[in-house]
Each structure stands twice: as structure tokens, then as C-alpha cells.
Write a protein that holds these residues in place. Structure first.
Motif, PDB file in Angstrom:
ATOM      1  N   THR A 244      29.993  10.165 -39.951  1.00  0.00           N
ATOM      2  CA  THR A 244      30.933  10.036 -38.937  1.00  0.00           C
ATOM      3  C   THR A 244      30.718   8.452 -38.146  1.00  0.00           C
ATOM      4  OG1 THR A 244      29.574  10.796 -37.273  1.00  0.00           O
ATOM      5  CG2 THR A 244      31.009  12.482 -38.303  1.00  0.00           C
TER       6      THR A 244
ATOM      7  N   VAL B 265      38.706   1.015 -43.036  1.00  0.00           N
ATOM      8  CA  VAL B 265      39.671   1.888 -43.528  1.00  0.00           C
ATOM      9  C   VAL B 265      40.923   1.367 -43.681  1.00  0.00           C
ATOM     10  CG1 VAL B 265      40.782   4.260 -42.460  1.00  0.00           C
ATOM     11  CG2 VAL B 265      38.451   3.951 -42.279  1.00  0.00           C
TER      12      VAL B 265
ATOM     13  N   GLU C 283      37.399   5.674 -46.721  1.00  0.00           N
ATOM     14  CA  GLU C 283      38.438   6.577 -46.528  1.00  0.00           C
ATOM     15  C   GLU C 283      38.067   7.729 -45.929  1.00  0.00           C
ATOM     16  OE1 GLU C 283      39.370   7.593 -50.552  1.00  0.00           O
ATOM     17  OE2 GLU C 283      37.611   8.391 -51.218  1.00  0.00           O
ATOM     18  N   VAL C 284      38.818   8.570 -45.310  1.00  0.00           N
ATOM     19  CA  VAL C 284      38.340   9.662 -44.565  1.00  0.00           C
ATOM     20  C   VAL C 284      38.139  10.712 -45.708  1.00  0.00           C
ATOM     21  CG1 VAL C 284      39.141  11.635 -42.976  1.00  0.00           C
ATOM     22  CG2 VAL C 284      40.065   9.059 -42.715  1.00  0.00           C
TER      23      VAL C 284
ATOM     24  N   GLU D 225      37.888  16.029 -41.905  1.00  0.00           N
ATOM     25  CA  GLU D 225      38.246  15.988 -40.550  1.00  0.00           C
ATOM     26  C   GLU D 225      37.812  17.258 -39.748  1.00  0.00           C
ATOM     27  OE1 GLU D 225      41.859  12.702 -40.044  1.00  0.00           O
ATOM     28  OE2 GLU D 225      42.245  14.902 -39.924  1.00  0.00           O
TER      29      GLU D 225
ATOM     30  N   ARG E 151      36.069  12.354 -37.749  1.00  0.00           N
ATOM     31  CA  ARG E 151      36.387  12.083 -39.197  1.00  0.00           C
ATOM     32  C   ARG E 151      35.071  11.660 -39.724  1.00  0.00           C
ATOM     33  NH1 ARG E 151      40.761  10.100 -36.386  1.00  0.00           N
ATOM     34  NH2 ARG E 151      42.543  10.843 -36.975  1.00  0.00           N
ATOM     35  N   ARG E 152      34.700  12.104 -40.784  1.00  0.00           N
ATOM     36  CA  ARG E 152      33.605  11.578 -41.793  1.00  0.00           C
ATOM     37  C   ARG E 152      34.315  10.734 -42.595  1.00  0.00           C
ATOM     38  NH1 ARG E 152      29.247  15.364 -43.918  1.00  0.00           N
ATOM     39  NH2 ARG E 152      30.873  15.875 -45.369  1.00  0.00           N
ATOM     40  N   TYR E 153      33.693   9.742 -43.038  1.00  0.00           N
ATOM     41  CA  TYR E 153      34.074   8.499 -44.046  1.00  0.00           C
ATOM     42  C   TYR E 153      33.232   8.334 -45.224  1.00  0.00           C
ATOM     43  CZ  TYR E 153      36.824   7.302 -39.817  1.00  0.00           C
ATOM     44  OH  TYR E 153      37.775   7.273 -38.548  1.00  0.00           O
TER      45      TYR E 153
END
Length: 173
Positions: free
Chosen positions: A16, A40, A46-47, A50, A59-61
């Protein structure tokens, strides 16, 4: 700053923005959030997922591996000034990462086997290509290592460039 985020996300991490802020404590949260948004938008991050946390969406990327490297054609098209700026950015990022490491409460460069040596080696083009191949063979299999409780993540930054042009022979030097 964006290069530091990319470094933090390597190794298959999904983080996150708050977790990124904790990994890059010397930078303001607003700056981290802004650069994550730029990465992003640029397709580098990218995500991954969520979830709702206290009424907000968290959101975790993850890093898009296919977009996180510069291809050979792009490198070939760079000007000398582009290379100069790229090297300065990489060096500044490396210094920032090292300072973040040293600022940890329990930083122990001796126990962590920290190294920052430079070696001057004389190599023909064939020897250089062989050495690069050997380094790739040693490093590439470890890039797939996953995070486990007994593994620490290390930043490995090979830097290679000629410091002298080939001489005409031993008497020329």
C-alpha cells in the motif's frame, strides 16, 4: 523518488502507499503518494487489489515487470546527456537507499555484509562479455527468490564503465 518506489516494489511485493511511506521514511507522505500516482498513470505500477479500511479504499500496488526496465533500443537511442542524467539519478537513488538503511535503529553494516568496493580490471571486449554473462548467470536465478522470514532484501547495483581507452601496448601506458 520514483526509482526508489520501483526499488521498494521489486521482488514481487504488493504494498500500500502507507507501507511504501514506511519503507521510505525520509520522504513526505504527500510526495510518496504523488509519485505512486505518476507511476500508476505511467503504467509502471498497477493496482493489485483493493479493500475497504475504515471507510476508505486501500489499494495495494505491484510493479509491472514488463514496464519496469529500459529496453535495449531505448538505451541505444539515449544521448550522452541522457546517460549522464540517468547515472546521476541512479547514483542519487542508491545514496538515498543507503542512507535509509543506515538510519535504521539496528543498522549493522558489518553483520549485514554491506559492501561498496570498486575494482579496476583490464578486459578485452570478449572478456568483458564473458564477465557480464557470468554475472548474469550468478544474479538471474536469485531474482526469482520470494520473501521469506529468513531472507533480507539486498539492493545489488552493478556499475560498469571503462575508465581508460585501450592502449597500443604496454609501453603506451
Amino acid at each position: 523518488m520514483r526509482l526508489r518506489v520501483v526499488h521498494a516494489m521489486r521482488g514481487g511485493r504488493m504494498l500500500t502507499t502507507s507501507q511504501l511511506c514506511a519503507r521510505i521514511p525520509d520522504v513526505s507522505k504527500a510526495t510518496v503518494y504523488r509519485h505512486v500516482d505518476l507511476l500508476v498513470t505511467g503504467g509502471i505500477l498497477e493496482v493489485a487489489d483493493e479493500q475497504r479500511v475504515r471507510g476508505a479504499v486501500e489499494r495495494r500496488y505491484r510493479l509491472r515487470q514488463d514496464r519496469a526496465a529500459i529496453d535495449a533500443d531505448t538505451i541505444e537511442s539515449l544521448s550522452l546527456d541522457d546517460h549522464r542524467r540517468g547515472f546521476a539519478t541512479a547514483t542519487a537513488t542508491l545514496l538515498a537507499e543507503f542512507n535509509t538503511y543506515l538510519d535504521r535503529d539496528h543498522a549493522d553494516p558489518t553483520a549485514d555484509l554491506v559492501g561498496y568496493r570498486q575494482h579496476a580490471v583490464w578486459l578485452s571486449r570478449d572478456e568483458l562479455l564473458e564477465m557480464i554473462s557470468e554475472l548474469r548467470s550468478a544474479i538471474a536465478p536469485r531474482l526469482a527468490n520470494q520473501s521469506t522470514p529468513d531472507r533480507a532484501q539486498y539492493l545489488l547495483s552493478p556499475i560498469l564503465f571503462p575508465t581508460e581507452e585501450p592502449s597500443a601496448g604496454p609501453e603506451a601506458g
